[in-house]
Design a protein around this motif. Structure first.
Motif, PDB file in Angstrom:
ATOM      1  N   ILE A 119       0.975  -1.218  -0.085  1.00  5.54           N
ATOM      2  CA  ILE A 119      -0.213   0.154   0.006  1.00  5.54           C
ATOM      3  C   ILE A 119       0.893   1.304  -0.014  1.00  5.54           C
ATOM      4  O   ILE A 119       0.700   2.232  -0.996  1.00  5.54           O
ATOM      5  N   ASP A 120       1.933   1.227   0.864  1.00  4.17           N
ATOM      6  CA  ASP A 120       2.920   2.397   0.917  1.00  4.17           C
ATOM      7  C   ASP A 120       3.683   2.552  -0.460  1.00  4.17           C
ATOM      8  O   ASP A 120       3.782   3.368  -1.022  1.00  4.17           O
ATOM      9  N   VAL A 121       4.264   1.339  -0.709  1.00  3.98           N
ATOM     10  CA  VAL A 121       5.014   1.240  -2.137  1.00  3.98           C
ATOM     11  C   VAL A 121       4.424   1.697  -3.285  1.00  3.98           C
ATOM     12  O   VAL A 121       4.992   2.367  -4.023  1.00  3.98           O
ATOM     13  N   TRP A 122       3.291   1.342  -3.345  1.00  4.09           N
ATOM     14  CA  TRP A 122       2.342   1.786  -4.784  1.00  4.09           C
ATOM     15  C   TRP A 122       1.871   2.927  -4.318  1.00  4.09           C
ATOM     16  O   TRP A 122       0.888   3.379  -5.253  1.00  4.09           O
ATOM     17  N   ASP A 123       1.849   3.743  -3.382  1.00  5.80           N
ATOM     18  CA  ASP A 123       1.569   5.282  -2.980  1.00  5.80           C
ATOM     19  C   ASP A 123      -0.078   5.307  -3.169  1.00  5.80           C
ATOM     20  O   ASP A 123      -0.403   6.026  -3.764  1.00  5.80           O
ATOM     21  N   ILE A 124      -0.862   4.236  -2.402  1.00  2.00           N
ATOM     22  CA  ILE A 124      -1.952   4.705  -2.262  1.00  2.00           C
ATOM     23  C   ILE A 124      -2.566   4.705  -0.986  1.00  2.00           C
ATOM     24  O   ILE A 124      -3.685   4.697  -0.603  1.00  2.00           O
ATOM     25  N   ARG A 125      -1.466   5.166   0.015  1.00  3.21           N
ATOM     26  CA  ARG A 125      -1.888   5.011   1.459  1.00  3.21           C
ATOM     27  C   ARG A 125      -2.803   6.286   1.574  1.00  3.21           C
ATOM     28  O   ARG A 125      -3.657   6.291   2.300  1.00  3.21           O
ATOM     29  N   LYS A 126      -2.417   7.451   0.731  1.00  2.00           N
ATOM     30  CA  LYS A 126      -3.303   8.783   0.842  1.00  2.00           C
ATOM     31  C   LYS A 126      -4.774   8.432   0.470  1.00  2.00           C
ATOM     32  O   LYS A 126      -5.693   9.665   0.802  1.00  2.00           O
TER      33      LYS A 126
END
Length: 229
Positions: A119-126
């Motif tokens: 989720i963090d690596v793929w930059d969708i945490r936001k």
């Protein structure tokens, strides 16, 4: 692991608008293979994927997975098969509108460190606590892929999994899929029209007008992380 014998799929059979989509296709996909099915739009590749995964029945022919004839499943057995044995990445995402991305990813599965890291690596945490309609196509596609990975299934069916993604995101997703294939001996059947993806595949099957026109082993499988987009 996955065998198909003389698969025929006809919509609206014996009606004026009858449409034959698959014309007697044979397949034999081994456990642990990353198999790409490639073809132009309308070639029948997405229909083939749905038939192989039990999402749609066939007009004639036989499909077996792990020596189980999926055409003979009862409705209950089909639901159990889809829930326990396979995961599916849909081209249309198929996320649940009134669940957040985070809730869509896990559903009945428990959160894991691996998925949380992605989720963090793929930059969708936001966007993780937003609803699907509040997210971009790329964010929804990544969530749909993570939902499939969270099931930890031995067979993953992917319908254009990079269709809504840019080059960098496509490379990230394919790198993870390839890693899971190697580490878990997962069997991955992936539909695409992108020739780049065939470079990371063990097997490449080409479909045209409902016919299998080629089926080849890839002797020089490349690493997804080294692909140029």
């Amino acid at each position: 692991m996955i065998k198909a014998n003389n698969i025929v799929k006809i919509y609206n059979q014996h009606k004026q608008n009858e449409l034959k989509v698959l014309n007697g296709i044979d397949l034999d996909i081994a456990e642990g293979e990353l198999c790409t099915i490639i073809g132009k739009s309308g070639s029948g590749k997405s229909t083939l994927l749905k038939c192989l995964s039990g999402l749609e029945g066939v007009t004639s022919g036989q499909i077996s997975i792990n020596d189980r004839d999926i055409q003979s499943f009862t409705s209950k057995e089909t639901n159990e098969f889809r829930r326990q044995d396979i995961a599916f990445v849909f081209q249309e995402y198929n996320l649940i509108d009134d669940l957040t991305l985070h809730e869509n990813i896990y559903l009945e599965n428990e959160p894991t460190e691996t998925i949380e890291n992605l989720i963090d690596v793929w930059d969708i945490r936001k966007a993780i606590n937003l609803f699907p309609m509040q997210c971009s196509g790329g964010q929804q596609q990544k969530a749909a892929i993570l939902r499939a990975l969270a099931k930890e299934s031995k067979i993953i069916f992917c319908d254009e999994p990079t269709g809504a993604l840019d080059g960098k995101s496509s490379q990230e997703v394919l790198t993870v899929l390839q890693a899971i294939q190697k580490s878990h001996r997962s069997t991955i059947i992936l539909i695409t029209h992108n020739e780049q993806i065939t470079k990371i595949s063990d097997r490449v099957i080409t479909i045209h007008d409902g016919n299998k026109i080629s089926d080849r082993k890839n002797v020089n499988v490349e690493l997804a992380e080294l692909l140029e987009w």
